[in-house]
Enzyme design. Sequence first.
Site, PDB file in Angstrom:
ATOM      1  N   SER A   1       0.858  -1.178   0.000  1.00 17.03           N
ATOM      2  CA  SER A   1       0.000   0.000   0.000  1.00 17.03           C
ATOM      3  C   SER A   1       0.897   1.231   0.000  1.00 17.03           C
ATOM      4  O   SER A   1       1.800   1.316  -0.835  1.00 17.03           O
ATOM      5  CB  SER A   1      -0.952  -0.031   1.205  1.00 17.03           C
ATOM      6  OG  SER A   1      -1.873   1.031   1.153  1.00 17.03           O
TER       7      SER A   1
ATOM      8  N   HIS B   1      -2.586  -1.113  -3.257  1.00 18.35           N
ATOM      9  CA  HIS B   1      -3.732  -0.221  -3.068  1.00 18.35           C
ATOM     10  C   HIS B   1      -3.532   1.030  -3.919  1.00 18.35           C
ATOM     11  O   HIS B   1      -2.464   1.663  -3.868  1.00 18.35           O
ATOM     12  CB  HIS B   1      -3.863   0.187  -1.595  1.00 18.35           C
ATOM     13  CG  HIS B   1      -4.173  -0.954  -0.681  1.00 18.35           C
ATOM     14  ND1 HIS B   1      -4.029  -0.879   0.684  1.00 18.35           N
ATOM     15  CD2 HIS B   1      -4.658  -2.203  -0.940  1.00 18.35           C
ATOM     16  CE1 HIS B   1      -4.396  -2.021   1.240  1.00 18.35           C
ATOM     17  NE2 HIS B   1      -4.774  -2.851   0.275  1.00 18.35           N
TER      18      HIS B   1
ATOM     19  N   ASP C   1      -4.502  -5.218   5.718  1.00 11.86           N
ATOM     20  CA  ASP C   1      -4.812  -6.021   4.537  1.00 11.86           C
ATOM     21  C   ASP C   1      -3.596  -6.867   4.168  1.00 11.86           C
ATOM     22  O   ASP C   1      -2.475  -6.362   4.109  1.00 11.86           O
ATOM     23  CB  ASP C   1      -5.188  -5.090   3.374  1.00 11.86           C
ATOM     24  CG  ASP C   1      -5.770  -5.833   2.191  1.00 11.86           C
ATOM     25  OD1 ASP C   1      -6.260  -6.967   2.372  1.00 11.86           O
ATOM     26  OD2 ASP C   1      -5.734  -5.276   1.084  1.00 11.86           O
TER      27      ASP C   1
END
Length: 358
Positions: free
Chosen positions: A179, A206, A299
């Site tokens: 991310s 992401h 995540d």
Amino acid sequence: MTAALIRVLLVDDSRLAREMLREILQQEAGIEVVGEAVNGREAVEKARLLKPNLITLDLEMPGMSGMDAITAIMCEKAVPILVVSGVTDAQKAYEAVRRGALDVVSKPDASPASMREFVSKVRMLAGVPVITHIRPIAGLPVTPSPQQVVPAPVSAIPAIAAASCHGHGSKRVFAIACSTGGPQVLASLLPQLPADFPCPVLVAQHISEGFASGMANWLAGLCRLPVRLAVNGEAVCPGTIYISPAEHHCTVSVSRRIAFVERGEHDLYRPSCDRLLESVAEAYRADAVGIILTGMGRDGTLGIARIHGYGGVTLAQDAATSLIFGMNRCAIEAGTVQSVLPDTAIAAEMLKLAGAAV
């Protein structure tokens, strides 16, 4: 104890764009817009005078561009920079990340989700420590010139992939989750893989909607392996790097083909790292290698655990080299990461694992 005020400098040649960003931020407690600039030169001057905690920056401006402003600011007195850009500038935006910007977000629209994403990026990145860069020698490029990437027609990709996926390569597959800070690591890590790397590499980063294609093209200009946006239904081939789009969750079916999954209304992450890692675990079992890099949130923790449970290999980027030690920290604390490595050591570990499974 009261949290410190976040001081933001807005840089965009569009008055309407600046007004929109100012209006969004003025509604937020603990954030103050301390100034505005209309071009890169003014941005450099106001960064010096106003000492903001964060700069939001457009790239296409008259005079000194946003790209040149990033280089100047990061070489003088580094400030966290968030590129706020349109999808048409996605490839340039990720080159800006390579020059020192921390992250990229699409220009917010009137939707609450879009405004929340922008504000959350501002809050998160304002506290990230950044270091002043060494100024490049005059006449030398800051980065290599990206190659021109001409993707195959989307309709042709599954057939091309299926035709070239037999009879060579390694049994292993690598799935990378990341991310905030991920693009910088990917730009360092993936170009170290040689043209004859025998395994597929799948990446869930992401990202704002519409930006994944630009990031794939940017990485393709840096890497010796082919890099492309994943296409629903295509076979997963050795020696190819697949970037997950943001519009769907990207998974791998048990027949080892890309399978898109619709995003749910309440899904926090786009695309989901857990969905990719869990599917890779199911499809490849002990031949799966899961790698979790820098990023906010948790995540990927469940996906790494699934790969570990099937006897696959699990790696994580260490705290010292992570822009945000969040996703990787959660996975490490869960006890399912076998090796914790600095970003500079991950490519060598991938080569060793790929060679061991040829």
